[in-house]
Design an enzyme around this catalytic site. Structure first.
Site, PDB file in Angstrom:
ATOM      1  N   VAL A  60      89.268  57.401  56.221  1.00  0.00           N
ATOM      2  CA  VAL A  60      89.293  58.354  57.310  1.00  0.00           C
ATOM      3  C   VAL A  60      88.797  59.656  56.858  1.00  0.00           C
ATOM      4  CG1 VAL A  60      90.701  59.096  58.893  1.00  0.00           C
ATOM      5  CG2 VAL A  60      91.048  56.795  58.275  1.00  0.00           C
ATOM      6  N   VAL A  86      90.868  59.444  51.768  1.00  0.00           N
ATOM      7  CA  VAL A  86      90.263  60.438  52.295  1.00  0.00           C
ATOM      8  C   VAL A  86      88.949  60.862  52.103  1.00  0.00           C
ATOM      9  CG1 VAL A  86      90.767  62.983  52.851  1.00  0.00           C
ATOM     10  CG2 VAL A  86      92.743  61.267  52.315  1.00  0.00           C
ATOM     11  N   LYS A  87      88.074  60.968  53.283  1.00  0.00           N
ATOM     12  CA  LYS A  87      86.754  61.346  53.232  1.00  0.00           C
ATOM     13  C   LYS A  87      86.706  62.721  53.533  1.00  0.00           C
ATOM     14  CE  LYS A  87      83.668  58.890  55.251  1.00  0.00           C
ATOM     15  NZ  LYS A  87      82.793  58.123  56.340  1.00  0.00           N
ATOM     16  N   VAL A  88      85.885  63.807  52.511  1.00  0.00           N
ATOM     17  CA  VAL A  88      85.849  64.992  52.822  1.00  0.00           C
ATOM     18  C   VAL A  88      84.347  65.425  52.911  1.00  0.00           C
ATOM     19  CG1 VAL A  88      86.404  67.475  51.699  1.00  0.00           C
ATOM     20  CG2 VAL A  88      87.909  65.507  52.035  1.00  0.00           C
TER      21      VAL A  88
END
Length: 215
Positions: A60, A86-88
């Protein structure tokens, strides 16, 4: 090396039969994917729960701006599940936030990667994954496959793996596997195309004909 397969979708109707095969390790999302799946941000926790009942891992993406805000949102997303990555985005703030999240043992995928120098930065930030956008690179006039192959070489031995996104065809999947990409994430239509082979269908029809004569 086996290349892991992920699905890039938030459409439960499209995802369910594909996840039921057991062949896809997880599901990746981003704000555009959520928009296409008609999933609002406040419904993300419910989507994550639904997905993790059917697969091993969910990605996400953060939506905040500024290092502190990205870090705060990253921790909030990770609190949903220890199977959530976690996507950044691969911006300066995103990479600085990735470093802080990685130092807190939060697994991060650095996304929207278009150049091998961004892969170098992501590894320095402690990212678990990068997501190069193959189709978008190619459509912008770059050699997407050559860029991805270079990223694979640059990241060898770093602990940062390459999960290729923006894949347009099943032929891309085979080329990426041959180039040593660790994983790919596929839209539902491309994922379904993986199973299509007319010669296999023709052989199966012949087998069925033969079986009918053996009863």
């Amino acid at each position: 090396m086996t290349m892991d397969l992920y699905l890039d979708s938030a459409d439960r109707t499209a995802l369910e039969p594909l996840l039921a095969t057991g062949l896809f390790r997880g599901v990746t999302t981003n704000p555009l994917i959520l928009q296409r799946g008609d999933v609002r941000l406040d419904a993300v926790p419910d989507l994550v729960g639904w997905l993790l009942e059917r697969t091993s891992e969910v990605f996400v993406q953060t939506t905040a701006h500024g290092v502190d805000a990205i870090v705060t949102e990253g921790h909030a997303l990770r609190a949903l599940s220890d199977r959530l990555v976690v996507k950044v985005p691969a911006t300066q703030d995103g990479l600085a936030a990735t470093r802080r999240l990685a130092d807190d043992d939060v697994p991060v995928l650095v996304t929207a990667v278009y150049d091998a120098r961004q892969a170098v930065l992501a590894a320095a930030a402690g990212a678990r994954w990068i997501a190069p956008y193959l189709g978008r690179m190619t459509e912008s006039g770059r050699d997407g496959h050559a860029q991805v192959a270079q990223m694979v070489r640059v990241l060898e031995g770093t602990g940062t793996q390459v999960l290729v996104a923006s894949i347009r065809t099943v032929d891309d999947v085979v080329t990426l596997a041959a180039a040593g990409a660790h994983a790919v994430t596929l839209g539902a239509a491309v994922a379904q195309d993986l199973f299509v082979e007319p010669l296999t269908d023709a052989a199966l029809a012949q087998f069925d004909e033969a079986v009918a004569t053996l009863r």
